[in-house]
Design a protein around this motif. Structure first.
Motif, PDB file in Angstrom:
ATOM      1  N   GLY A  15      -4.539   1.205 -15.848  1.00  0.00           N
ATOM      2  CA  GLY A  15      -4.515  -0.250 -15.716  1.00  0.00           C
ATOM      3  C   GLY A  15      -4.306  -0.996 -17.021  1.00  0.00           C
ATOM      4  N   LEU A  54       5.952  -4.357 -10.082  1.00  0.00           N
ATOM      5  CA  LEU A  54       4.762  -4.166  -9.228  1.00  0.00           C
ATOM      6  C   LEU A  54       4.759  -2.765  -8.622  1.00  0.00           C
ATOM      7  CD1 LEU A  54       4.155  -7.306  -6.940  1.00  0.00           C
ATOM      8  CD2 LEU A  54       2.945  -6.630  -8.988  1.00  0.00           C
ATOM      9  N   ASN A  57       3.989  -0.173 -11.230  1.00  0.00           N
ATOM     10  CA  ASN A  57       2.575  -0.254 -11.556  1.00  0.00           C
ATOM     11  C   ASN A  57       1.713   0.430 -10.497  1.00  0.00           C
ATOM     12  OD1 ASN A  57       0.347  -1.191 -13.098  1.00  0.00           O
ATOM     13  ND2 ASN A  57       0.063  -2.892 -11.674  1.00  0.00           N
ATOM     14  N   GLU A  58       1.981   0.122  -9.233  1.00  0.00           N
ATOM     15  CA  GLU A  58       1.147   0.686  -8.169  1.00  0.00           C
ATOM     16  C   GLU A  58       1.362   2.182  -7.997  1.00  0.00           C
ATOM     17  OE1 GLU A  58       0.939  -1.568  -4.503  1.00  0.00           O
ATOM     18  OE2 GLU A  58       0.718  -3.427  -5.640  1.00  0.00           O
ATOM     19  N   LEU A 110       6.102   1.814   0.144  1.00  0.00           N
ATOM     20  CA  LEU A 110       5.531   0.919  -0.859  1.00  0.00           C
ATOM     21  C   LEU A 110       6.509  -0.212  -1.206  1.00  0.00           C
ATOM     22  CD1 LEU A 110       3.487   0.101  -3.098  1.00  0.00           C
ATOM     23  CD2 LEU A 110       4.489   1.867  -4.548  1.00  0.00           C
ATOM     24  N   ASP A 113       6.839  -2.651   1.564  1.00  0.00           N
ATOM     25  CA  ASP A 113       5.592  -3.408   1.635  1.00  0.00           C
ATOM     26  C   ASP A 113       5.595  -4.551   0.608  1.00  0.00           C
ATOM     27  OD1 ASP A 113       3.014  -3.640   2.824  1.00  0.00           O
ATOM     28  OD2 ASP A 113       2.137  -2.947   0.952  1.00  0.00           O
ATOM     29  N   TYR A 128     -11.119 -11.626   0.064  1.00  0.00           N
ATOM     30  CA  TYR A 128     -10.834 -11.430  -1.357  1.00  0.00           C
ATOM     31  C   TYR A 128     -11.829 -12.194  -2.227  1.00  0.00           C
ATOM     32  CZ  TYR A 128      -8.175 -10.332  -5.524  1.00  0.00           C
ATOM     33  OH  TYR A 128      -7.800  -9.854  -6.748  1.00  0.00           O
ATOM     34  N   PHE A 131     -15.027 -10.275  -2.069  1.00  0.00           N
ATOM     35  CA  PHE A 131     -14.855  -9.001  -2.785  1.00  0.00           C
ATOM     36  C   PHE A 131     -15.133  -9.220  -4.276  1.00  0.00           C
ATOM     37  CE2 PHE A 131     -11.595  -6.889  -5.482  1.00  0.00           C
ATOM     38  CZ  PHE A 131     -12.096  -5.592  -5.448  1.00  0.00           C
ATOM     39  N   ILE A 142     -13.935   0.139  -4.380  1.00  0.00           N
ATOM     40  CA  ILE A 142     -13.086  -0.378  -3.310  1.00  0.00           C
ATOM     41  C   ILE A 142     -11.644  -0.490  -3.779  1.00  0.00           C
ATOM     42  CG2 ILE A 142     -12.621  -2.474  -1.955  1.00  0.00           C
ATOM     43  CD1 ILE A 142     -15.607  -2.732  -1.515  1.00  0.00           C
ATOM     44  N   LYS A 143     -11.477  -0.913  -5.022  1.00  0.00           N
ATOM     45  CA  LYS A 143     -10.129  -1.033  -5.592  1.00  0.00           C
ATOM     46  C   LYS A 143      -9.447   0.341  -5.666  1.00  0.00           C
ATOM     47  CE  LYS A 143      -9.127  -1.297  -9.895  1.00  0.00           C
ATOM     48  NZ  LYS A 143      -9.329  -1.522 -11.312  1.00  0.00           N
ATOM     49  N   PHE A 145      -9.994   2.991  -3.891  1.00  0.00           N
ATOM     50  CA  PHE A 145      -9.689   3.584  -2.591  1.00  0.00           C
ATOM     51  C   PHE A 145      -8.630   2.794  -1.820  1.00  0.00           C
ATOM     52  CE2 PHE A 145     -10.534   4.497   1.938  1.00  0.00           C
ATOM     53  CZ  PHE A 145     -10.426   5.886   1.900  1.00  0.00           C
ATOM     54  N   TYR A 146      -8.822   1.478  -1.703  1.00  0.00           N
ATOM     55  CA  TYR A 146      -7.938   0.704  -0.828  1.00  0.00           C
ATOM     56  C   TYR A 146      -6.689   0.164  -1.519  1.00  0.00           C
ATOM     57  CZ  TYR A 146     -11.781   0.906   2.495  1.00  0.00           C
ATOM     58  OH  TYR A 146     -12.759   1.356   3.336  1.00  0.00           O
ATOM     59  N   TYR A 147      -6.797  -0.084  -2.823  1.00  0.00           N
ATOM     60  CA  TYR A 147      -5.632  -0.642  -3.522  1.00  0.00           C
ATOM     61  C   TYR A 147      -4.827   0.462  -4.213  1.00  0.00           C
ATOM     62  CZ  TYR A 147      -3.073  -3.056  -7.294  1.00  0.00           C
ATOM     63  OH  TYR A 147      -2.114  -3.483  -8.171  1.00  0.00           O
ATOM     64  N   THR A 151      -7.796   9.288  -3.107  1.00  0.00           N
ATOM     65  CA  THR A 151      -8.612   9.872  -2.047  1.00  0.00           C
ATOM     66  C   THR A 151     -10.061   9.946  -2.556  1.00  0.00           C
ATOM     67  OG1 THR A 151      -8.315  12.117  -2.867  1.00  0.00           O
ATOM     68  CG2 THR A 151      -6.688  11.316  -1.282  1.00  0.00           C
TER      69      THR A 151
ATOM     70  N   GLU B  12      -6.510   7.574   3.559  1.00  0.00           N
ATOM     71  CA  GLU B  12      -6.027   8.569   2.596  1.00  0.00           C
ATOM     72  C   GLU B  12      -4.702   9.169   3.045  1.00  0.00           C
ATOM     73  OE1 GLU B  12      -9.046  11.565   2.432  1.00  0.00           O
ATOM     74  OE2 GLU B  12     -10.140  10.534   0.835  1.00  0.00           O
ATOM     75  N   GLN B  44      -7.966  -4.113   2.831  1.00  0.00           N
ATOM     76  CA  GLN B  44      -6.907  -3.483   2.044  1.00  0.00           C
ATOM     77  C   GLN B  44      -5.746  -4.455   1.807  1.00  0.00           C
ATOM     78  OE1 GLN B  44      -4.573  -0.173   3.774  1.00  0.00           O
ATOM     79  NE2 GLN B  44      -4.872   0.861   1.811  1.00  0.00           N
ATOM     80  N   LYS B  48      -4.633  -5.878  -1.863  1.00  0.00           N
ATOM     81  CA  LYS B  48      -3.263  -5.652  -2.351  1.00  0.00           C
ATOM     82  C   LYS B  48      -2.598  -6.978  -2.696  1.00  0.00           C
ATOM     83  CE  LYS B  48      -2.065  -1.153  -0.565  1.00  0.00           C
ATOM     84  NZ  LYS B  48      -1.225  -0.350   0.322  1.00  0.00           N
TER      85      LYS B  48
END
Lengths: 186, 240
Positions: A15, A54, A57-58, A110, A113, A128, A131, A142-143, A145-147, A151, B12, B44, B48
């Motif tokens: 990051g 973006l 980065n992701e 991705l 998306d 958000y 959060f 949380i970031k 795992f979800y962003y 795993t 996952e 999520q 994002k």
């Protein structure tokens, strides 16, 4: 992959904003030179280029760029081309099909998306905002795992947790805390 | 595989075909499951979008940087030159006077107790051994009690990470010298939380106003580990 690319990718993965800035500036001129022939307009081009960054980065944050099979520059241009052609296709402008993209299914998902993202719904804004009120540990977990899409197993390794169960119970506690915050907000 | 594992597996992207079927059936038949799933999926999407918007704002800002600022050239007369020197001296004076306060502020910005990552505590289950009781107190923010329990454990038999959590508890109780001592012992044991120990050592020294030590630990952290690297760099920049 070039050694320098590896260094850049490992910095993006943690990051590092300065590295992101460096990447953004590194390919900008070349990308604009290439893309200006498609007549999208300066503003739309800037938007596309930001989206490209973006995606880079992701993908780096998810750790899926560690085994990149080409140079970072090739990858940036491949994503960029795809995005430019998608924009043109939406404007019903026909372009020569260029199919030698360097990405896999995960990449395509991705990219689409990022390209098709809409505004946050009111509920998402509420999520958000709350959060951001969680403890640093919860936000980080949380970031990740979800962003970033790590795993549970990868989080154990990256964060020094003892085992998967600790991560799982910590995560469900964080989700519960978030639900409680929202409930109290209503 | 329980419901929680199924949900985690979905995010996952690791569900087998069989699990995928179970997942879809539950979505149709189990209202609670569906609600949990929707909540996590919306979360999520929200994160994002939020993170992307932040990144885009950062990128847009880079362009702003590059626009050269028009600099105004004006001549100073002697009076104004003298006045500005006095002003600068006054500013420098206040700045140095406030040095101690700055450390406290930085400390408050960056310090938060490290999560219990070694002993998951199940609420409602009776806590029989000392370690569980200590971590339960630690998680509830009762640091005095946690420290007492940590300390009552046999030092020879206790796991090395106990020293680490003793250190955090001591920081919460504002006993920084002892905290430093605990973290250093923890580092000797070469446990896998050592990058965390560097971070908390840096913060303890920061709170004590020991800038050189703070910088030394932050630099060690940055060269050796990923944990808090970005924060460590930010803090370093502020100290320099």
């Amino acid at each position: 992959m070039i050694a320098n690319d590896l260094q850049i990718i490992s910095q993006l993965k943690i990051g590092d904003r300065q590295t992101l800035k460096k990447v953004y500036l590194e390919y900008k001129v070349a990308f604009f030179n290439f893309a200006s022939r498609y007549d999208l307009g300066q503003e739309a081009l800037e938007d596309v280029y930001q989206d490209v960054i973006l995606v880079i980065n992701e993908k780096a944050l998810s750790g899926k760029m560690d085994e990149l099979s080409c140079s970072l520059k090739t990858y940036v241009f491949s994503v960029g081309k795809y995005m430019v052609f998608e924009k043109l296709r939406k404007k019903k402008r026909v372009v020569a099909v260029d199919s030698d993209y360097v990405f896999d299914n995960h990449d395509s998902a991705l990219i689409d998306d990022v390209l098709n993202e809409d505004e946050m719904s009111p509920y998402q804004q509420l999520l958000y905002a709350n959060f951001s009120k969680l403890s640093g540990t919860c936000q980080e977990l949380i970031k990740l795992f979800y962003y970033q899409g790590l795993t549970i197993e990868e989080i154990v390794e990256a964060q020094g947790y003892d085992n998967k169960n600790v991560v799982k119970s910590q995560k469900s506690r964080c989700l519960r805390a978030l639900k409680d915050l929202i409930k109290n907000n209503e | 595989m329980n419901k929680e594992d199924l949900l985690n597996g979905f995010f996952e992207n690791s569900l087998t075909e069989e699990d995928q079927m179970r997942f879809e059936n539950l979505l149709k038949e189990d209202a609670d499951f569906q609600q949990d799933f929707e909540f996590q999926r919306e979360l999520q999407r929200a994160i994002k979008k939020g993170k992307r918007a932040e990144t885009k704002a950062f990128l847009a800002d880079i362009n702003g940087d590059k626009i050269p600022h028009k600099t105004k050239v004006f001549k100073l007369n002697k009076y104004w030159a003298a006045a500005s020197i006095v002003f600068l001296l006054a500013l420098a004076y206040t700045f140095f006077q406030n040095k101690g306060v700055d450390n406290d502020k930085l400390y408050a910005t960056y310090f938060e107790p490290y999560a219990n990552v070694v002993k998951p505590i199940n609420r409602g289950v009776s806590l029989e051994n000392m370690e569980d009781r200590a971590f339960s107190a630690y998680e509830s923010g009762e640091y005095e009690e946690a420290l007492r329990l940590f300390q009552s454990m046999d030092a020879n038999q206790a796991a090395p990470y106990i020293n680490f959590y003793k250190g955090i508890s001591l920081m919460e109780l504002e006993r920084y010298d002892e905290a430093i001592d605990r973290f250093e012992s923890y580092l000797d044991s070469q446990g896998n939380l050592s990058s965390r120990a560097y971070w908390y050592l840096a913060l303890s020294h920061l709170k004590k106003g020991e800038k050189d030590e703070t910088i030394r630990y932050l630099e060690m952290l940055i060269t050796k580990a990923d944990f808090k690297r970005v924060d460590a760099q930010k803090l370093l920049d502020k100290l320099d």
